[in-house]
Scaffold this motif. Structure first.
Motif, short mmCIF file in Angstrom:
data_model
loop_
_atom_site.label_atom_id
_atom_site.label_comp_id
_atom_site.label_asym_id
_atom_site.label_seq_id
_atom_site.Cartn_x
_atom_site.Cartn_y
_atom_site.Cartn_z
N GLY A 64 0.81 -1.21 0.00
CA GLY A 64 0.00 0.00 0.00
C GLY A 64 0.84 1.25 0.00
N SER A 65 2.14 1.09 0.20
CA SER A 65 3.05 2.24 0.21
C SER A 65 3.97 2.16 -1.00
CB SER A 65 3.84 2.27 1.52
OG SER A 65 4.70 3.38 1.57
N THR A 66 5.10 1.45 -0.87
CA THR A 66 6.05 1.40 -1.99
C THR A 66 6.47 -0.01 -2.37
OG1 THR A 66 7.92 1.63 -0.46
CG2 THR A 66 7.01 3.66 -1.40
N GLY A 67 6.15 -1.01 -1.55
CA GLY A 67 6.68 -2.34 -1.79
C GLY A 67 5.62 -3.42 -1.89
N LEU A 68 6.07 -4.66 -1.69
CA LEU A 68 5.20 -5.83 -1.73
C LEU A 68 5.46 -6.69 -0.50
CD1 LEU A 68 5.65 -6.88 -5.48
CD2 LEU A 68 3.67 -5.73 -4.50
N HIS A 69 4.45 -7.46 -0.09
CA HIS A 69 4.55 -8.37 1.04
C HIS A 69 4.26 -9.79 0.57
CE1 HIS A 69 3.30 -4.87 3.93
NE2 HIS A 69 4.58 -4.83 3.63
N VAL A 70 5.08 -10.74 1.01
CA VAL A 70 4.85 -12.16 0.74
C VAL A 70 4.50 -12.82 2.06
CG1 VAL A 70 5.84 -14.30 -0.12
CG2 VAL A 70 6.47 -12.12 -1.19
N TYR A 71 3.32 -13.45 2.12
CA TYR A 71 2.78 -14.02 3.35
C TYR A 71 2.74 -15.54 3.28
CZ TYR A 71 0.79 -9.93 5.83
OH TYR A 71 0.60 -8.78 6.55
N LEU A 72 2.99 -16.18 4.42
CA LEU A 72 2.76 -17.61 4.59
C LEU A 72 1.90 -17.82 5.83
CD1 LEU A 72 6.33 -19.12 3.99
CD2 LEU A 72 4.32 -19.48 2.54
N PRO A 73 0.72 -18.42 5.71
CA PRO A 73 -0.06 -18.77 6.91
C PRO A 73 0.53 -20.00 7.57
CG PRO A 73 -1.21 -19.49 4.93
CD PRO A 73 0.03 -18.78 4.46
N LEU A 74 0.72 -19.96 8.89
CA LEU A 74 1.43 -21.01 9.60
C LEU A 74 0.50 -21.87 10.45
CD1 LEU A 74 4.57 -19.06 10.89
CD2 LEU A 74 4.30 -20.32 8.75
N LYS A 75 0.82 -23.15 10.51
CA LYS A 75 0.14 -24.03 11.46
C LYS A 75 0.53 -23.65 12.88
CE LYS A 75 -0.84 -28.20 8.79
NZ LYS A 75 -0.64 -29.67 8.69
N PRO A 76 -0.35 -23.90 13.86
CA PRO A 76 -0.02 -23.54 15.25
C PRO A 76 1.21 -24.30 15.75
CG PRO A 76 -2.37 -24.04 15.00
CD PRO A 76 -1.71 -24.45 13.72
N GLY A 77 1.92 -23.67 16.67
CA GLY A 77 3.01 -24.35 17.35
C GLY A 77 4.39 -23.82 17.05
N TYR A 78 4.56 -23.06 15.98
CA TYR A 78 5.87 -22.51 15.68
C TYR A 78 6.12 -21.27 16.53
CZ TYR A 78 6.25 -25.68 11.75
OH TYR A 78 6.34 -26.82 10.99
N THR A 79 7.38 -21.04 16.85
CA THR A 79 7.76 -19.85 17.61
C THR A 79 8.14 -18.73 16.64
OG1 THR A 79 10.10 -20.43 17.70
CG2 THR A 79 8.67 -21.32 19.44
N PHE A 80 8.20 -17.52 17.17
CA PHE A 80 8.65 -16.41 16.34
C PHE A 80 10.09 -16.61 15.89
CE2 PHE A 80 4.97 -14.16 18.07
CZ PHE A 80 4.55 -13.46 16.95
N GLU A 81 10.90 -17.20 16.74
CA GLU A 81 12.29 -17.44 16.38
C GLU A 81 12.37 -18.38 15.19
OE1 GLU A 81 16.56 -17.24 16.78
OE2 GLU A 81 14.87 -15.97 17.36
N GLN A 82 11.54 -19.42 15.18
CA GLN A 82 11.55 -20.37 14.06
C GLN A 82 11.08 -19.71 12.77
OE1 GLN A 82 9.08 -23.22 16.10
NE2 GLN A 82 10.77 -24.69 16.33
N SER A 83 10.02 -18.92 12.84
CA SER A 83 9.52 -18.28 11.62
C SER A 83 10.53 -17.24 11.12
CB SER A 83 8.15 -17.64 11.86
OG SER A 83 8.24 -16.54 12.74
N ARG A 84 11.16 -16.51 12.07
CA ARG A 84 12.15 -15.51 11.65
C ARG A 84 13.35 -16.18 10.99
NH1 ARG A 84 16.76 -13.92 12.68
NH2 ARG A 84 16.98 -15.30 14.48
N MET A 85 13.83 -17.27 11.58
CA MET A 85 15.00 -17.95 11.01
C MET A 85 14.68 -18.53 9.63
SD MET A 85 16.60 -19.86 14.37
CE MET A 85 17.91 -20.62 13.41
N PHE A 86 13.47 -19.05 9.47
CA PHE A 86 13.08 -19.57 8.15
C PHE A 86 13.06 -18.43 7.13
CE2 PHE A 86 9.77 -20.29 4.97
CZ PHE A 86 10.24 -21.46 4.39
N CYS A 87 12.44 -17.31 7.49
CA CYS A 87 12.37 -16.18 6.56
C CYS A 87 13.76 -15.62 6.27
CB CYS A 87 11.46 -15.09 7.12
SG CYS A 87 9.71 -15.54 7.08
N GLU A 88 14.63 -15.62 7.27
CA GLU A 88 16.00 -15.15 7.04
C GLU A 88 16.71 -16.05 6.03
OE1 GLU A 88 20.19 -14.13 9.37
OE2 GLU A 88 18.44 -14.84 10.51
N ALA A 89 16.55 -17.37 6.18
CA ALA A 89 17.19 -18.29 5.24
C ALA A 89 16.68 -18.08 3.82
CB ALA A 89 16.96 -19.73 5.69
N VAL A 90 15.36 -17.88 3.69
CA VAL A 90 14.79 -17.61 2.36
C VAL A 90 15.35 -16.31 1.80
CG1 VAL A 90 12.66 -17.03 1.14
CG2 VAL A 90 12.68 -18.93 2.77
#
Length: 650
Positions: free
Chosen positions: A517-543
């Motif tokens: 809505g401003s200048t960029g784009l967002h890529v979203y993944l809906p997650l199953k319950p049980g993952y921590t923020f650390e796990q999701s952040r590390m996965f996104c960092e690797a990607v």
């Protein structure tokens, strides 16, 4: 037909011929408009095993990238003795019978590139029209292939008590008229009203139904005629039927309002959710004044009931958006009586009425200009959120919220606010976000329309929900990559988004895409319950780092703007507790009044601009395409297999 994300996105058309698959790469995909001539590049034949192949082709191999089956079916050669003769002649006329592609399509060889370049286009038949998908993007995965049923019991509404608002329901006006099942079988059309077939008395409607974009179809609807005042009238309908329904007879003629699609082509659609059946119905209807799609109102039953009462209607019908079509009376459909307008009140004609009426909050300073260049006011902003609340609220409900308040509009001063003042907080649902052992900290949540409009009325142009929800604050529901261009060209943002989608699909995931809505784009993944923020952040960092490794000239994970050197910043750091990214459908506090809008991945191949989606234009798009993120809410994904696959790539 494969959707092939190689160096550039394209589609692979594969036709079984002589024990192999004859193949064409179609860079711009398919179009049902006969005037659209699409390039189709003849490629090498493939073995028949490719017919069912889906997955990733490793980097360095021919066709490296991600492949998904976009459509599949059978074909029949027209005006040639067989496929071999047609290929030799360089002119294929094929009757395709897929789920997305139907009807006759032509492939014609040109002299360009030693005959490798062909033209692909739609023949002028009953399927010709707009779009690239006959069923307008409806999820047909639960449709059952079976013959058109000869007899069918209609679904009927149970008696309801009073109007209500609910995001899981759709609401329609209950027009006075005659309910009919319209059956289309090639050129044969019937309009069954109980035991009576009305098609002979309504030639104009019968002719219009013969133009439906399907050889076989079964549609549910209601015949309506308007009186001289423009209101639906059973008396006017009776008179029209007695006179044969011809245009020019008493009243304004008969219109068939269609609200459901039960069968189309080879598929029984009754098991599909109502919202998907309506999407498919929208794709099949021809452009005809005699056939109208009865557009539902999402969530706002009370507003529609008020509008219906003022228009002189006796009832509305509430329908559960996720319901199947079942024979007989069902609790998933409710006929709800509405209060008539007060005596002496002048009712507007039904054809001119709209469902959006009184707001559930009083707007303070409604004429205050928030966007000076366009002249958009605070009232315009509140009105927009009132229109799209049914689409937006599922992404806000039960989540702690941060506000970004602009009390004097986009050129005034602004401030972020996490803990709201008591006079505002007392009007909203709250959640304690404190960690165990800490003092309580109450954050606001936005759980209904009134809360949404209250927050917007307080000066918040956009809203910033957490990635996690009440009861599970330490476990995210989303993993997000934020593609931030700053000084990079938007073409680089599109390229990185395309590659991110390709990579994630190659890992077995189904990513979702939207504008910031401003200048960029967002890529979203809906997650199953049980993952921590650390796990999701590390996965996104690797990607993110994998994308930077392969596209270091245009992408970076460098947070300092001065060190990005005109490259797109792939921000994975938002995947932390208490961090936020704006949800779909919020207006952003920028000069264009642009909206964070979900996109089809194929829209990356078009010439869209972020400024195409604004406070003014977005409601129309939502009417046309619906909520492109809706399946994300019911299809959370497991990161574990993707993490394992990602490890192999790293």
């Amino acid at each position: 037909m494969h959707r092939h994300e190689a160096r550039n996105l394209h589609y692979d058309l594969r036709i079984e011929a002589g024990g192999v698959l004859a193949c064409w790469a179609v860079p711009k995909g398919f179009s049902y408009l006969p005037a659209d001539k699409r390039l189709a590049v003849r490629t090498e034949d493939h073995p028949l095993e490719y017919e069912s192949f889906e997955g990733s082709i490793p980097k360095g191999q021919y066709g490296a990238g991600t492949m998904r089956i976009w459509d599949a079916g059978t074909y029949e050669v027209r005006k040639a003795k067989g496929i071999a003769q047609a290929l030799e002649k360089g002119e294929l006329k094929l009757e395709l019978r897929g789920r997305r592609l139907r009807g006759e399509w032509h492939l014609v060889r040109t002299r360009q590139e030693q005959g490798k370049n062909w033209l692909l286009f739609k023949a002028r038949d009953r399927y010709a029209g707009s779009g690239s998908d006959l069923f307008a993007g409806a999820d047909m995965s639960r449709a059952v292939q079976k013959p058109l049923p000869r007899r069918l019991t209609r679904m009927e509404a149970e008696a309801g008590e009073k109007p209500f608002d609910d995001p899981d329901w759709l609401f329609e006006p209950a027009f006075p008229g005659r309910r009919v099942l319209a059956r289309v079988e090639d050129t044969q059309v019937s309009l069954q009203a109980g035991a009576e077939d009305l098609s002979g008395r309504l030639p104009a409607i019968t002719k219009a139904l013969a133009g439906v974009r399907a050889r076989t179809a079964l549609l549910d609807g209601i015949l309506v005629a308007l009186d001289s005042g423009g209101r639906p009238s059973e008396q006017a309908l009776t008179q029209e039927l007695e006179q044969g329904g011809a245009a020019g007879s008493t009243g304004s003629g008969v219109v068939l309002y269609l609200f459901d699609l039960l069968y189309a082509e080879d598929w029984d659609l009754r098991g599909l959710p109502l919202r998907e059946r309506k999407a498919a119905l929208r794709g099949l209807l021809p452009d005809s004044g005699r056939l109208q799609l009865l557009e539902p109102v999402a969530e706002r039953g009370q507003a529609l009931a008020s509008a219906a009462g003022e228009s002189g209607l006796a009832a509305i019908v509430a329908k559960r958006a996720g319901s199947a079509y079942r024979a007989g009376v069902s609790k998933d459909w409710l006929r709800i009586p509405v209060s008539a307008a007060p005596k002496g009140a002048k009712a507007e004609p039904a054809r001119r009425r709209k469902a959006a009426d009184a707001l559930p909050v009083a707007i303070s300073n409604p004429r205050k200009v928030y966007w000076p260049e366009q002249g958009y006011t605070k009232s315009d902003l509140v009105g927009y959120y009132d229109q799209v609340a049914g689409f937006l609220l599922p992404y806000l409900r039960d989540r702690p919220l941060h506000l970004y308040r602009w009390p004097d509009g986009v050129r005034g001063k602004s401030f972020y606010q996490k803990q709201l003042p008591e006079e505002l907080l007392s009007q909203l649902a709250t959640v304690d976000v404190a960690r165990d052992g800490e003092e309580p900290v109450l954050y606001a949540m936005c759980n209904d329309r009134q809360a949404l409009l209250t927050l917007v009325n307080s000066g918040s142009i956009d809203l910033h929900p957490w990635f996690s929800h009440q009861g599970s604050l330490d476990s995210p529901d989303w993993a997000v990559l934020d593609l931030d261009p700053k000084e990079a060209p938007f073409s680089s943002v599109i390229k990185i988004a395309r590659q991110a989608g390709r990579l994630l699909r190659g890992l077995g995931l189904e990513p979702y895409l939207k504008t910031s809505g401003s200048t960029g784009l967002h890529v979203y993944l809906p997650l199953k319950p049980g993952y921590t923020f650390e796990q999701s952040r590390m996965f996104c960092e690797a990607v993110a780092r994998l994308l930077v490794r392969d596209h270091a000239d245009i992408a970076t994970v460098e947070r300092a703007v001065s060190r990005r050197e005109g490259r797109v910043y792939i921000d994975f750091m938002q995947n932390r507790r208490e961090q936020t990214v704006v949800p779909p459908y919020v207006v952003r506090p920028v000069e264009a009044a642009s909206v964070s809008m979900p996109l089809e991945w194929d829209e990356l191949e078009t010439d869209f601009r972020l400024a195409d989606f604004t406070l003014l234009t977005s409601p129309k798009r939502l009417e046309r395409v619906g909520d492109l993120f809706r399946t994300a809410l019911s299809r959370p994904q497991d990161l574990a297999p993707a993490i394992e696959a990602l490890g192999r790539q790293l």
